[in-house]
Design a protein around this motif. Structure first.
Motif, mmCIF file in Angstrom:
data_model
loop_
_atom_site.group_PDB
_atom_site.id
_atom_site.type_symbol
_atom_site.label_atom_id
_atom_site.label_comp_id
_atom_site.label_asym_id
_atom_site.label_seq_id
_atom_site.Cartn_x
_atom_site.Cartn_y
_atom_site.Cartn_z
ATOM 1 N N CYS A 25 43.667 43.984 49.098
ATOM 2 C CA CYS A 25 43.850 42.300 49.029
ATOM 3 C C CYS A 25 44.983 41.741 48.773
ATOM 4 O O CYS A 25 45.840 42.069 47.881
ATOM 5 N N GLN A 26 45.334 40.776 49.691
ATOM 6 C CA GLN A 26 46.923 40.303 49.557
ATOM 7 C C GLN A 26 46.738 39.085 48.681
ATOM 8 O O GLN A 26 45.970 38.208 48.595
ATOM 9 N N LEU A 57 40.076 31.247 40.949
ATOM 10 C CA LEU A 57 41.085 32.136 41.647
ATOM 11 C C LEU A 57 41.196 33.603 40.417
ATOM 12 O O LEU A 57 41.288 33.453 39.434
ATOM 13 N N LEU A 58 41.550 34.846 41.118
ATOM 14 C CA LEU A 58 41.603 35.764 40.453
ATOM 15 C C LEU A 58 43.346 36.157 40.412
ATOM 16 O O LEU A 58 43.919 35.957 41.352
ATOM 17 N N ALA A 59 43.824 36.439 39.235
ATOM 18 C CA ALA A 59 45.356 36.834 39.154
ATOM 19 C C ALA A 59 45.560 37.966 40.043
ATOM 20 O O ALA A 59 44.541 38.961 39.977
ATOM 21 N N GLU A 228 37.735 36.716 54.319
ATOM 22 C CA GLU A 228 37.756 38.200 53.360
ATOM 23 C C GLU A 228 39.101 37.736 52.904
ATOM 24 O O GLU A 228 39.272 37.905 51.510
ATOM 25 N N PRO A 229 40.214 37.364 53.453
ATOM 26 C CA PRO A 229 41.552 37.083 52.663
ATOM 27 C C PRO A 229 41.181 35.922 51.500
ATOM 28 O O PRO A 229 42.393 36.272 50.539
ATOM 29 N N VAL A 233 40.370 36.973 46.606
ATOM 30 C CA VAL A 233 40.935 36.302 45.601
ATOM 31 C C VAL A 233 40.466 35.517 45.001
ATOM 32 O O VAL A 233 40.835 34.859 43.874
ATOM 33 N N THR A 234 38.889 35.468 45.085
ATOM 34 C CA THR A 234 38.350 34.250 44.499
ATOM 35 C C THR A 234 37.305 34.963 43.364
ATOM 36 O O THR A 234 36.843 35.925 43.531
#
Length: 251
Positions: A25-26, A57-59, A228-229, A233-234
């Motif tokens: 995951c970028q 958002l996920l760090a 997915e991108p 990160v969510t």
């Protein structure tokens, strides 16, 4: 032997798929550009931006809220804030994918005979972000919480239509926040909608709780649009997302 080999092929294929490494995951950076319905909560305004920034958002992914109270596409281009958005794209693009949300219309509609220039300005902003190395995402305006005899009034349809048209013309990602926020506000009704007002009878700006709810709405729309991108990160909130989807009051 050949028959046995044929029987084993589906099993081997499934095993190989399960063993294949999952694509990493970028990191994503979201740069939010808009008017007071995106901006941080203050005496003069407040929108969904900080709710999105602080809760979805996920760090190490993160967001910066560059939205400013009172801005139209014309004034944000003229006053230097747009240059700051592009500087952020340049600053962060080496770290990951930089997504720039662009949401205007509330103040553009106050300008005389401005629909044509609104389209021109949005096209310029989309082009600027792409040239800078970011991914623009056009966002239709957040609905005003104005009801007439209990029926929610749509005051921003023309500006949403132009926004979606520019997205189509420029092959740019978009989310229809006006449509989704109107659906939700219609479902919960006027009495509940008043609980999101920044101050009493402010039918445009959001308080902190409203920012979280509509920030989640934006997040859910972005996941649906980008896949997915953005999903990876969510930080999910299944309960809140379900309440929004079901048209249930969320606070």
């Amino acid at each position: 032997m050949q028959f046995l080999r044929l029987l084993l092929l589906p099993v081997l294929a499934l095993t190989a798929a399960a063993a294949a490494p999952r694509r990493a995951c970028q990191k994503a950076i979201f740069v939010l550009s808009g008017d007071s319905t995106t901006a941080p909560q203050s005496a003069g305004g407040g929108g969904w931006g900080n709710g999105f920034k602080n809760t979805t958002l996920l760090a190490p992914s993160f967001a910066e809220n560059h939205a400013v109270n009172g801005r139209s596409t014309q004034s944000v281009l003229a006053n230097g804030e747009w240059a700051g958005v592009l500087d952020a794209v340049t600053k962060y693009k080496s770290q990951g994918s930089v997504y720039v949300t662009i949401q205007f219309g509330h103040n553009d509609q106050k300008l005389v005979n401005f629909t044509g220039q609104f389209e021109v300005n949005l096209k310029r902003m989309v082009g600027d972000v792409k040239t800078a190395g970011g991914v623009p995402i056009l966002v239709t305006p957040l609905a005003r919480r104005t009801y007439t005899d209990g029926v929610l009034t749509d005051k921003l349809a023309d500006w949403a239509t132009i926004t979606l048209s520019v997205a189509k013309q420029t092959k740019t990602h978009k989310i229809d926040l006006l449509k989704e926020s109107m659906r939700y506000l219609t479902a919960i009704g006027e009495a509940n909608a008043r609980k999101f007002d920044l101050v009493a009878d402010d039918r445009t700006h959001l308080n902190d709780a409203g920012s979280v709810v509509f920030g989640r709405m934006v997040s859910d729309l972005l996941v649906a649009e980008m896949g997915e991108p953005v999903r990876c990160v969510t930080k999910a909130d299944k309960e809140l997302s379900k309440k929004i989807k079901d048209g249930v009051m969320a606070i």
